[in-house]
Design a protein around this motif. Structure first.
Motif, PDB file in Angstrom:
ATOM      1  N   ARG A 101      -6.347   3.155   5.257  1.00 50.28           N
ATOM      2  CA  ARG A 101      -6.037   3.034   3.828  1.00 50.28           C
ATOM      3  C   ARG A 101      -5.160   1.820   3.591  1.00 50.28           C
ATOM      4  O   ARG A 101      -4.178   1.600   4.306  1.00 50.28           O
ATOM      5  N   VAL A 102      -5.523   1.021   2.576  1.00 55.11           N
ATOM      6  CA  VAL A 102      -4.806  -0.219   2.281  1.00 55.11           C
ATOM      7  C   VAL A 102      -4.041  -0.057   0.980  1.00 55.11           C
ATOM      8  O   VAL A 102      -4.595   0.348  -0.043  1.00 55.11           O
ATOM      9  N   LEU A 103      -2.749  -0.380   1.030  1.00 50.95           N
ATOM     10  CA  LEU A 103      -1.905  -0.427  -0.158  1.00 50.95           C
ATOM     11  C   LEU A 103      -1.445  -1.865  -0.312  1.00 50.95           C
ATOM     12  O   LEU A 103      -0.987  -2.477   0.654  1.00 50.95           O
ATOM     13  N   GLY A 104      -1.570  -2.421  -1.516  1.00 44.99           N
ATOM     14  CA  GLY A 104      -1.238  -3.830  -1.664  1.00 44.99           C
ATOM     15  C   GLY A 104      -0.472  -4.142  -2.933  1.00 44.99           C
ATOM     16  O   GLY A 104      -0.773  -3.625  -4.011  1.00 44.99           O
ATOM     17  N   GLY A 105       0.548  -4.987  -2.792  1.00 47.84           N
ATOM     18  CA  GLY A 105       1.314  -5.485  -3.934  1.00 47.84           C
ATOM     19  C   GLY A 105       1.633  -6.955  -3.706  1.00 47.84           C
ATOM     20  O   GLY A 105       1.616  -7.438  -2.577  1.00 47.84           O
ATOM     21  N   THR A 106       1.931  -7.646  -4.787  1.00 47.41           N
ATOM     22  CA  THR A 106       2.190  -9.082  -4.712  1.00 47.41           C
ATOM     23  C   THR A 106       3.444  -9.427  -5.503  1.00 47.41           C
ATOM     24  O   THR A 106       3.634  -8.922  -6.620  1.00 47.41           O
ATOM     25  N   GLY A 107       4.295 -10.255  -4.928  1.00 51.32           N
ATOM     26  CA  GLY A 107       5.440 -10.752  -5.676  1.00 51.32           C
ATOM     27  C   GLY A 107       4.995 -11.702  -6.770  1.00 51.32           C
ATOM     28  O   GLY A 107       4.140 -12.553  -6.542  1.00 51.32           O
ATOM     29  N   GLU A 108       5.565 -11.543  -7.953  1.00 49.51           N
ATOM     30  CA  GLU A 108       5.204 -12.380  -9.103  1.00 49.51           C
ATOM     31  C   GLU A 108       6.474 -12.994  -9.678  1.00 49.51           C
ATOM     32  O   GLU A 108       7.409 -12.274 -10.035  1.00 49.51           O
ATOM     33  N   PRO A 109       6.535 -14.330  -9.797  1.00 52.72           N
ATOM     34  CA  PRO A 109       7.766 -14.959 -10.283  1.00 52.72           C
ATOM     35  C   PRO A 109       8.175 -14.525 -11.682  1.00 52.72           C
ATOM     36  O   PRO A 109       9.361 -14.522 -12.010  1.00 52.72           O
ATOM     37  N   ASP A 110       7.201 -14.118 -12.514  1.00 54.88           N
ATOM     38  CA  ASP A 110       7.519 -13.737 -13.884  1.00 54.88           C
ATOM     39  C   ASP A 110       7.703 -12.231 -14.056  1.00 54.88           C
ATOM     40  O   ASP A 110       7.870 -11.756 -15.174  1.00 54.88           O
ATOM     41  N   ARG A 111       7.658 -11.475 -12.926  1.00 52.66           N
ATOM     42  CA  ARG A 111       7.806 -10.022 -13.044  1.00 52.66           C
ATOM     43  C   ARG A 111       8.928  -9.496 -12.157  1.00 52.66           C
ATOM     44  O   ARG A 111       8.986  -8.317 -11.831  1.00 52.66           O
ATOM     45  N   ARG A 112       9.841 -10.377 -11.781  1.00 55.33           N
ATOM     46  CA  ARG A 112      10.939  -9.953 -10.919  1.00 55.33           C
ATOM     47  C   ARG A 112      11.975  -9.125 -11.666  1.00 55.33           C
ATOM     48  O   ARG A 112      12.879  -8.568 -11.042  1.00 55.33           O
ATOM     49  N   GLY A 126      -5.125   1.387  -4.858  1.00 56.38           N
ATOM     50  CA  GLY A 126      -6.141   2.062  -4.041  1.00 56.38           C
ATOM     51  C   GLY A 126      -6.361   3.514  -4.380  1.00 56.38           C
ATOM     52  O   GLY A 126      -6.517   4.345  -3.490  1.00 56.38           O
ATOM     53  N   GLY A 127      -6.379   3.873  -5.664  1.00 54.53           N
ATOM     54  CA  GLY A 127      -6.622   5.261  -6.047  1.00 54.53           C
ATOM     55  C   GLY A 127      -5.342   6.011  -6.320  1.00 54.53           C
ATOM     56  O   GLY A 127      -4.400   5.477  -6.893  1.00 54.53           O
ATOM     57  N   ARG A 128      -5.282   7.258  -5.882  1.00 52.68           N
ATOM     58  CA  ARG A 128      -4.116   8.084  -6.186  1.00 52.68           C
ATOM     59  C   ARG A 128      -2.886   7.563  -5.452  1.00 52.68           C
ATOM     60  O   ARG A 128      -2.953   7.105  -4.305  1.00 52.68           O
ATOM     61  N   PRO A 129      -1.712   7.626  -6.101  1.00 49.45           N
ATOM     62  CA  PRO A 129      -0.481   7.145  -5.464  1.00 49.45           C
ATOM     63  C   PRO A 129      -0.155   7.947  -4.212  1.00 49.45           C
ATOM     64  O   PRO A 129      -0.449   9.145  -4.119  1.00 49.45           O
ATOM     65  N   VAL A 130       0.466   7.290  -3.223  1.00 48.96           N
ATOM     66  CA  VAL A 130       0.871   7.992  -2.010  1.00 48.96           C
ATOM     67  C   VAL A 130       2.245   8.617  -2.171  1.00 48.96           C
ATOM     68  O   VAL A 130       2.698   9.349  -1.292  1.00 48.96           O
ATOM     69  N   VAL A 131       2.917   8.314  -3.285  1.00 52.50           N
ATOM     70  CA  VAL A 131       4.247   8.854  -3.560  1.00 52.50           C
ATOM     71  C   VAL A 131       4.203   9.558  -4.908  1.00 52.50           C
ATOM     72  O   VAL A 131       3.518   9.109  -5.830  1.00 52.50           O
ATOM     73  N   ASP A 132       4.913  10.654  -5.036  1.00 45.71           N
ATOM     74  CA  ASP A 132       4.909  11.429  -6.276  1.00 45.71           C
ATOM     75  C   ASP A 132       5.280  10.572  -7.470  1.00 45.71           C
ATOM     76  O   ASP A 132       6.177   9.720  -7.395  1.00 45.71           O
ATOM     77  N   ALA A 133       4.613  10.826  -8.591  1.00 41.89           N
ATOM     78  CA  ALA A 133       4.854  10.052  -9.801  1.00 41.89           C
ATOM     79  C   ALA A 133       6.304  10.151 -10.260  1.00 41.89           C
ATOM     80  O   ALA A 133       6.880   9.176 -10.744  1.00 41.89           O
ATOM     81  N   GLY A 134       6.903  11.322 -10.106  1.00 41.08           N
ATOM     82  CA  GLY A 134       8.299  11.481 -10.529  1.00 41.08           C
ATOM     83  C   GLY A 134       9.238  10.589  -9.741  1.00 41.08           C
ATOM     84  O   GLY A 134      10.169   9.995 -10.294  1.00 41.08           O
ATOM     85  N   VAL A 135       9.001  10.466  -8.435  1.00 43.17           N
ATOM     86  CA  VAL A 135       9.828   9.590  -7.607  1.00 43.17           C
ATOM     87  C   VAL A 135       9.639   8.141  -8.028  1.00 43.17           C
ATOM     88  O   VAL A 135      10.598   7.370  -8.134  1.00 43.17           O
ATOM     89  N   ARG A 151      14.684   7.177   0.556  1.00 41.02           N
ATOM     90  CA  ARG A 151      14.462   8.169   1.606  1.00 41.02           C
ATOM     91  C   ARG A 151      13.270   9.058   1.251  1.00 41.02           C
ATOM     92  O   ARG A 151      12.451   9.381   2.126  1.00 41.02           O
ATOM     93  N   ALA A 152      13.149   9.403  -0.040  1.00 37.42           N
ATOM     94  CA  ALA A 152      11.999  10.203  -0.461  1.00 37.42           C
ATOM     95  C   ALA A 152      10.696   9.420  -0.293  1.00 37.42           C
ATOM     96  O   ALA A 152       9.677   9.971   0.137  1.00 37.42           O
ATOM     97  N   VAL A 153      10.723   8.123  -0.622  1.00 36.43           N
ATOM     98  CA  VAL A 153       9.539   7.282  -0.429  1.00 36.43           C
ATOM     99  C   VAL A 153       9.168   7.237   1.050  1.00 36.43           C
ATOM    100  O   VAL A 153       7.992   7.357   1.423  1.00 36.43           O
TER     101      VAL A 153
END
Length: 397
Positions: A101-112, A126-135, A151-153
């Motif tokens: 399973r691949v999870l991917g994110g990219t640093g963006e200069p205008d979204r820091r 990649g579909g459903r989150p691997v971490v609870d939405a509340g967290v 720690r929860a993540v």
């Protein structure tokens, strides 16, 4: 077949599968040479990854060992245009072939300004989150509870890795927000005993103490950490990229021009595509040669000319997207522009046809240089207003 044997055999198969229109990349059809002076047609797909066989083999081996529970860190360093992001995309393709399973994110200069923005994009990809939405929601809003939230993540990533090995790709570390950098300084080392492989790319000599500290932490995150430094491509790899894009053997005059790129794949690709758009190269027999005096190494010029040919709506959509990040999400762009999603989708298809946008999922600008060229056309006041509106939408999401 053993995992190690599959890893050794994978690069050649992967490269062949990803090459543009496989049977066209070696020149003219077997029926004889094409008519003299015929202009090669531009290739819209990404060219084959050339000159990185050792790096791809190492990637394949690391990803194969994920299935045995061996995670770790791979930090990819290199200068501008050397192919860090391209190698990260190759890693994603290899991982998918191994059912990782691949999870991917990219640093963006205008979204820091969005806390943990790059990490959140990875965890929800990649579909459903691997971490609870509340967290996730609390992580983006509460600076006071970050230790407990991380720690929860960590715990939830560990559980997800028991179900299926994970490849977490964070591209352009030098543009990541402070929260994501903090997470990368802690999570990989504490997940070193799980089937989680972290792949981060960073520009060599990137400024910022936090970025340097994060790169150092990743490089030292246990025995499974490795730093891969990308250098210049050899001349035969440069010629191979030109051959893939031209559909013919590049002539000596073309190769002499490409030497100005100093072995960096991005300017090589941009130069060949610019020559094709300008009609500055033609096929003579089995080879491709310059038709006149070409422009210098192409960068923003061709992008600006292509923008002028787009419809007003397509230009507006690309300008808005260029301020917000590399990915182009139709729904988000429609919300920001107050337009129907169908109109935005049509505008994005126009940009794909113009080869300004890569037809991936999600859609992305063909390269950061294209995005920067588009963003330069947007007045500063409009950029500020769009970023403020986008930040509100991101936090609401």
């Amino acid at each position: 077949m053993a995992v190690e044997e599959k890893a050794r055999n994978l690069p050649s198969r992967t490269v062949g599968a990803l090459s543009p229109r496989g049977d066209e990349r070696h020149g003219p059809e077997p029926g004889g040479p094409e008519p003299r002076g015929r202009e090669p047609k531009p290739r819209g797909r990404e060219p084959e990854l050339r000159g990185r066989d050792a790096e791809v083999a190492e990637l394949a081996g690391r990803i194969a060992r994920l299935r045995e529970g061996c995670g770790g860190v791979l930090l990819v360093e290199g200068g501008p245009g050397v192919g860090r992001s391209r190698l990260a995309r190759e890693a994603r393709a290899v991982a998918e072939s191994f059912a990782v399973r691949v999870l991917g994110g990219t640093g963006e200069p205008d979204r820091r300004s969005v806390p943990f923005g790059a990490l959140l994009r990875a965890l929800t990809s990649g579909g459903r989150p691997v971490v609870d939405a509340g967290v996730l929601l609390t992580l983006s809003q509460s600076a006071e509870q970050r230790f407990w939230l991380l720690r929860a993540v960590r715990e939830q990533l560990a559980r997800a890795a028991l179900d299926r090995p994970l490849l977490v790709v964070i591209d352009d570390l030098q543009w990541c927000d402070d929260g994501t950098l903090l997470a990368l300084r802690t999570l990989p080392a504490r997940l070193s005993g799980h089937a989680v492989l972290w792949l981060a790319t960073v520009r060599t000599g990137a400024p910022g103490a936090d970025v340097r500290a994060t790169a150092a932490a990743l490089a030292g995150a246990g025995t499974g950490a490795r730093t891969m430094r990308l250098g210049r491509l050899p001349e035969d790899a440069v010629a191979g990229i030109a051959r893939d894009l031209l559909g013919a053997e590049p002539g000596r005059d073309v190769l002499d021009l490409l030497r100005r790129a100093e072995g960096r794949p991005l300017p090589v690709v941009e130069t060949v595509r610019g020559l094709l758009r300008e009609g500055a190269v033609a096929r003579t027999g089995a080879g491709a040669h310059l038709t006149g005096r070409p422009s210098p190494i192409h960068s923003h010029g061709p992008t600006r000319r292509l923008l002028e040919r787009l419809s007003p709506l397509a230009r507006e959509v690309l300008e808005t997207a260029s301020v917000l990040g590399r990915d182009l999400e139709a729904g988000r762009l429609a919300d920001l522009g107050g337009r129907p999603v169908a109109e935005v989708v049509a505008a994005l298809q126009e940009a794909v046809d113009a080869d300004l946008v890569r037809p991936t999922d999600p859609l992305t600008f063909r390269h950061g240089a294209v995005r920067e060229a588009v963003r330069e056309t947007v007045p500063a006041a409009r950029r500020r207003a769009l970023r403020a509106r986008a930040a509100d939408l991101d936090l609401a999401r």
